[in-house]
Scaffold this motif. Structure first.
Motif, short mmCIF file in Angstrom:
data_model
loop_
_atom_site.label_atom_id
_atom_site.label_comp_id
_atom_site.label_asym_id
_atom_site.label_seq_id
_atom_site.Cartn_x
_atom_site.Cartn_y
_atom_site.Cartn_z
N TYR A 91 76.90 74.85 71.24
CA TYR A 91 76.94 73.90 70.12
C TYR A 91 78.20 73.04 70.20
O TYR A 91 79.29 73.56 70.48
CB TYR A 91 76.98 74.64 68.78
CG TYR A 91 75.65 75.16 68.30
CD1 TYR A 91 74.65 74.30 67.90
CD2 TYR A 91 75.43 76.53 68.19
CE1 TYR A 91 73.45 74.79 67.43
CE2 TYR A 91 74.23 77.02 67.72
CZ TYR A 91 73.23 76.14 67.33
OH TYR A 91 72.05 76.61 66.85
N SER A 102 75.07 89.61 62.44
CA SER A 102 75.02 88.23 61.97
C SER A 102 75.80 87.31 62.91
O SER A 102 76.90 87.65 63.34
CB SER A 102 75.61 88.18 60.56
OG SER A 102 75.41 86.90 60.04
N GLY A 103 75.21 86.18 63.23
CA GLY A 103 75.90 85.20 64.07
C GLY A 103 75.77 85.46 65.56
O GLY A 103 76.40 84.79 66.36
N CYS A 104 74.92 86.41 65.96
CA CYS A 104 74.83 86.74 67.38
C CYS A 104 73.92 85.78 68.12
O CYS A 104 73.82 85.83 69.34
CB CYS A 104 74.36 88.17 67.57
SG CYS A 104 72.66 88.41 67.08
N GLY A 105 73.21 84.90 67.40
CA GLY A 105 72.42 83.88 68.08
C GLY A 105 70.90 84.05 67.98
O GLY A 105 70.15 83.36 68.66
N LYS A 106 70.44 84.94 67.11
CA LYS A 106 69.00 85.20 67.01
C LYS A 106 68.23 83.94 66.60
O LYS A 106 67.26 83.54 67.25
CB LYS A 106 68.74 86.31 65.98
CG LYS A 106 69.51 87.59 66.23
CD LYS A 106 69.22 88.64 65.18
CE LYS A 106 69.71 88.31 63.79
NZ LYS A 106 71.16 88.42 63.61
N THR A 107 68.70 83.33 65.50
CA THR A 107 68.01 82.14 65.01
C THR A 107 68.05 81.03 66.05
O THR A 107 67.05 80.35 66.30
CB THR A 107 68.67 81.67 63.70
OG1 THR A 107 68.57 82.72 62.75
CG2 THR A 107 68.00 80.43 63.16
N THR A 108 69.20 80.87 66.68
CA THR A 108 69.34 79.84 67.70
C THR A 108 68.32 80.02 68.81
O THR A 108 67.63 79.07 69.20
CB THR A 108 70.76 79.91 68.30
OG1 THR A 108 71.71 79.80 67.24
CG2 THR A 108 70.98 78.81 69.30
N1 LIG Z 1 74.23 73.73 64.06
C1 LIG Z 1 75.24 74.51 64.53
N2 LIG Z 1 76.39 73.95 64.96
C2 LIG Z 1 77.38 74.71 65.43
N3 LIG Z 1 77.35 76.04 65.55
C3 LIG Z 1 76.23 76.67 65.13
C4 LIG Z 1 75.12 75.94 64.61
N4 LIG Z 1 74.15 76.82 64.26
C5 LIG Z 1 74.64 78.04 64.57
N5 LIG Z 1 75.89 77.96 65.09
C6 LIG Z 1 76.72 79.08 65.58
O1 LIG Z 1 76.00 79.74 66.58
C7 LIG Z 1 76.12 81.14 66.45
C8 LIG Z 1 74.75 81.79 66.33
O2 LIG Z 1 74.14 81.39 65.11
P1 LIG Z 1 72.71 81.90 64.67
O3 LIG Z 1 72.34 81.16 63.45
O4 LIG Z 1 71.77 81.79 65.81
O5 LIG Z 1 73.00 83.42 64.33
P2 LIG Z 1 72.00 84.53 63.80
O6 LIG Z 1 72.01 85.61 64.82
O7 LIG Z 1 70.70 83.95 63.44
O8 LIG Z 1 72.76 85.06 62.50
P3 LIG Z 1 72.17 85.59 61.11
O9 LIG Z 1 71.73 87.00 61.34
O10 LIG Z 1 73.35 85.53 60.21
O11 LIG Z 1 71.07 84.67 60.71
C9 LIG Z 1 77.01 81.38 65.25
O12 LIG Z 1 78.32 81.61 65.69
C10 LIG Z 1 76.94 80.09 64.49
O13 LIG Z 1 78.15 79.87 63.81
#
Ligand SMILES: Nc1ncnc2c1ncn2[C@@H]1O[C@H](COP(=O)(O)OP(=O)(O)OP(=O)(O)O)[C@@H](O)[C@H]1O
Ligand SMILES: [Mg+2]
Lengths: 240, 249, 323
Positions: C11, C37-43
């Motif tokens: 990102y 949380s924040g490990c990148g699952k949603t990404t």
């Molecule tokens: N649009 C964005 N711009 C910059 N960084 C981002 C963006 N979206 C997510 N991140 C970063 O990427 C990393 C992964 O985010 P992600 O949302 O994939 O986490 P997650 O595993 O889904 O967390 P959660 O369980 O809290 O939903 C995090 O460090 C987040 O801060």
């Protein structure tokens, strides 16, 4: 006329810069040569809006507080205030002149102030009402729990928490009134609208621009100033 | 307590309506609407001018401001959003009287100056509310829509605009109510309207002219306000009203 | 069906959200992504339907690169469920659920039938909810409509981001079971995000455990519980991992792996169906309801008995010896 000289010193170089842009250099010309005149109109405008706002606060805040304890009255009062807000300013003046003529005050400052006070009611009452109704019920309970009377509670707990929002209402009303105040000149209440009006009569665009600019700047300064006060009055704990 | 409160509210209402009735009785007994009765043709001409100025400028403003609001909220142009919002905020501090006067400076005396001035002035609240309405649409919702394969224009028409509609109509409502008031000043730029009678009244200290001009203008403003309040109710999807209710409670 | 080939996501030029991710989701498989949380699952999920661009590497969907696919068309063939607020408040439940079929130009009759089927599937009465609006439904009901909407055009692939995240435990358990039932019938290829290890163990064919954008372990639930690849995985799945894994085996599994004991006359006995999980068996034994359990199949035929000893033997075998 020391002040006029000073203004000339400051604005002179600017004028040089804008020499090739006629409206702007004309405008600067106008302000430098009519400085005291504009200042006088501005002061009239401030007095008009200022006194109206003070009266509006004295009426609106208690009404807003009352609304927060009587929700039936609240809806009625807010409805009436919003109807007031809908009435066009010139029409409101037009309606008030015959009524106030009964006490020989049809034209001048009184109808203008009444109109401004009426227009201010909606933002002030609504914000006071919302602010006080929104005070966290837990805080209210705690205040009751330590044995404050209703009045003490209002004074010591609810009002301090509500002040930022009330001030925001006052700010909205003020900015609105500075604009409406420009029309009050048409019923002889003075103020910056006078410059615009004379500009219209003389078909002088520079004067119209000067008047418009003065009103806009006054509104912006008032907005800024009241935001500042709003901040000062916000208890530290309530600030976000 | 509850009962006392209701009674007080009722009294306030009665006093307000009582004053209103008293005002009209007083006005009628003093023949203050005589100008309308004596010159019905002029009245309808002025009313027609007034309404024409308001509706033409309002319609033109909607046609430009809503697309403009949509335009600046597209991802590609989002960066320009603050600029437009800033201009709309600043523009509203300029008094309507001045906008009218300036339009006259460019276009000369006549109805077109008034229409252009009101058009420019009503752009501001409509743009402001269009942007605010679209901005208030939940990001998650857009995300879900994109994820299901809606194209950008489908998202705009099916999601963003329906959800922004209340706000847009509110903007149009504000603009039109302000316009009715500003159109009363149109006399100053020689554009006619009911302001003609109000100004005549002020100049001649003639209550009949004053009232015959001011009361219809007031009623017109209140009427438009209520009409649009109703439109806000009638045009907005039921689900959104529920959503708003749920949010407020 | 979904192949992640060296996928990397950065990102804003510096935040590394996903690093060299490699794994496959096979046809008809339900893979759950877990991780802090924040490990990148949603990404990772959002890169599949291209709501997020891929910085490096590629994702193949049915052998076709998602980067090269037409986004709109591809997304219409992928069901997408997000955690919250995914329903459109301006549309009633039927219009919400049928939005994709509507865009695909289905006729009214077909849409109505489909709506009825789906609502029955997720356990809501179609006629009762058809004309209602999202705000007239409870959170759990909204969530079900969200699932129905994602299934509407019968997409072969589903992406689900914590679909049951915001629900209370009882409703969540209920929906999980319903969803498993649906999945048994429909056999979709599903990539599912969760933060709940129990949910993952219960539902997943395979679990992908992420940390800081990297894969910690990708394995079947039983394997992840019994053979964590590293200390992070072990800690994440919890101290009671072995106990958890018991719910993944049936009494029959044990009976197949080991020889059952003959029924002893001297011990207190109770009957147990061979299709029940070992977790049930172990609870019965530990609760002192019986000292041995007589295993019977669906016809009530006695196949022998199990005791705590035998279960321990089985565990030893599964954890220490099997792959
Ligand atoms: N649009 C964005 N711009 C910059 N960084 C981002 C963006 N979206 C997510 N991140 C970063 O990427 C990393 C992964 O985010 P992600 O949302 O994939 O986490 P997650 O595993 O889904 O967390 P959660 O369980 O809290 O939903 C995090 O460090 C987040 O801060
Ligand atoms: Mg997430």
């Amino acid at each position: 006329m020391g002040i006029t000289k000073k203004v000339e010193v400051y604005l002179g170089p600017l004028q040089e810069k804008f020499r090739r842009c006629p409206p702007i250099s004309d405008l600067i010309d106008y302000f430098t040569s009519n400085f005291t005149f504009v200042l006088g109109y501005t002061w009239d405008h401030i007095k008009l809006v200022g006194s109206a706002i003070i009266i509006a606060i004295v009426i609106g805040v208690p009404l807003g507080i009352y609304c927060s304890v009587n929700k039936y009255a609240a809806s009625t009062i807010l409805q009436i205030a919003s109807i007031m807000m809908t009435i066009p300013s010139l029409a409101l003046f037009g309606i008030m002149i015959p009524i106030l003529s009964l006490i020989n005050e049809g034209i001048g400052t009184l109808p203008a102030i009444i109109a401004l006070v009426l227009y201010s009611q909606l933002p002030i009452i609504r914000n006071t009402y919302t602010a006080i109704s929104n005070v966290d019920p837990d805080i209210r309970d705690a205040a009751n729990g330590i044995g404050l009377t209703t009045f003490q509670r209002l004074y010591k707990v609810e009002l301090p928490n509500a002040i930022p929002l009330i001030m925001a209402g006052v700010r909205t009303a003020t900015v609105l009134n500075i604009g409406v105040g420009a029309i009050a000149t048409l019923i002889g209440a003075g103020g910056l609208g006078g410059i615009i009006y004379q500009g219209i009569l003389r078909n002088n665009t520079t004067m119209i621009l000067a008047g418009a600019l003065s009103v806009a700047v006054l509104a912006l300064i008032a907005d800024l100033f009241l935001r500042l006060i709003e901040n000062l009055f916000t208890p530290k704990g309530v600030k976000k | 307590m509850e009962r006392t409160n209701k009674i007080i509210a009722l009294i306030i209402k009665l006093v307000f309506w009582g004053l209103l009735v008293a005002f009209f009785v007083w006005a009628f007994t003093n023949d203050m609407f005589s100008t309308i009765v004596e010159q019905p043709d002029t009245f309808f001409r002025l009313l027609g001018e007034h309404v024409t100025i308001v509706l033409l400028s309002g319609a033109a403003a909607v046609l430009l401001a809503v697309p403009l609001g949509i335009f600046v909220t597209r991802p590609k142009f989002r960066k320009s959003e603050w600029l437009i919002i800033g201009i709309a905020n600043l523009g509203q501090t300029v008094p309507s009287l001045a906008v009218l006067a300036l339009a006259m400076g460019f276009l000369g005396i006549g109805i077109s100056a008034a229409i252009v001035a009101l058009f420019v002035y009503s752009l501001l609240p409509i743009i402001q509310n269009t942007i605010a309405g679209i901005d208030s649409v939940d990001d998650d919702m857009i995300d879900a829509a994109k994820g299901m394969g809606l194209t950008n224009s489908q998202i705009l028409w099916k999601i963003e605009l329906p959800n922004a509609l209340t706000s847009i109509i509110a903007g149009v409502r504000t603009a039109l109510v302000i316009n009715i008031g500003t159109a009363a000043l149109a006399y100053l730029v020689g554009a006619g309207g009911l302001g003609v009678w109000i100004f005549t009244g002020i100049r001649l200290f003639d209550n009949a002219f004053l009232m015959s001009g001011a009361v219809p203008v007031t009623l017109l403003a209140i009427l438009i306000d209520y009409l649009f309040k109703w439109l806000q109710f009638a045009l907005v999807p039921k689900g959104l009203r529920l959503a708003r209710k749920a949010q407020n409670s | 069906m979904i192949h992640f080939n060296d996928v990397t996501k950065v990102y804003n030029g510096n935040v590394k959200a996903i690093e060299n991710m490699n794994f496959n989701v096979e046809d008809g498989e339900l893979v759950i992504m877990l991780g802090p949380s924040g490990c990148g699952k949603t990404t990772l999920l959002r890169m599949v339907n291209q709501l997020e661009s891929i910085t490096d590497g590629d994702i193949m969907l049915n052998g076709k690169s998602v980067k090269q696919s037409n986004k709109i068309e591809m997304r219409r063939n992928i069901g997408y469920v997000i955690q919250s607020n995914g329903l459109f408040p301006n549309m009633n439940i039927e219009d919400n659920a049928m939005i994709v079929p509507n865009l695909l130009g289905w006729d009214r009759k077909k849409m109505r039938d489909r709506f009825n089927t789906l609502m029955e599937l997720v356990g809501l009465n179609p006629d009762q909810y058809r004309k209602r609006f999202p705000h007239e439904l409870s959170g759990g009901q909204q969530q079900r409509v969200g699932v129905a909407r994602a299934l509407a055009a019968d997409p072969p692939v589903m992406l689900m981001d914590e679909p049951f995240g915001a629900l209370d435990p009882i409703i969540r358990t209920h929906l999980q079971e319903e969803f498993l039932q649906i999945q048994k019938e429909l056999k979709k290829t599903i990539l599912f995000v969760s933060h709940d290890i129990d949910e993952a163990v219960k539902m997943a064919d395979k679990i992908a455990l992420l940390k800081g954008g990297q894969m910690m372990q990708f394995a079947e639930p039983a394997k992840m519980l019994n053979k964590p690849a590293n200390s992070f995985v072990a800690e994440f799945v919890g101290q009671d991992r072995v106990l958890k894994s018991m719910s993944l085996y049936t009494v029959k599994d044990l009976a197949t792996a080991l020889t059952l004991k003959p029924v002893s006359e001297s011990l207190e006995a109770q009957n147990i169906n061979e299709n029940l999980s070992l977790r049930v068996a172990i609870s019965k034994l530990l609760n002192q309801e019986a000292d041995q359990l007589i295993v019977e199949n669906n016809n009530g035929t006695n196949k022998g008995s199990i005791t705590l000893d035998l279960i321990e033997q089985f565990l030893h075998r599964e954890i220490k010896e099997s792959v």
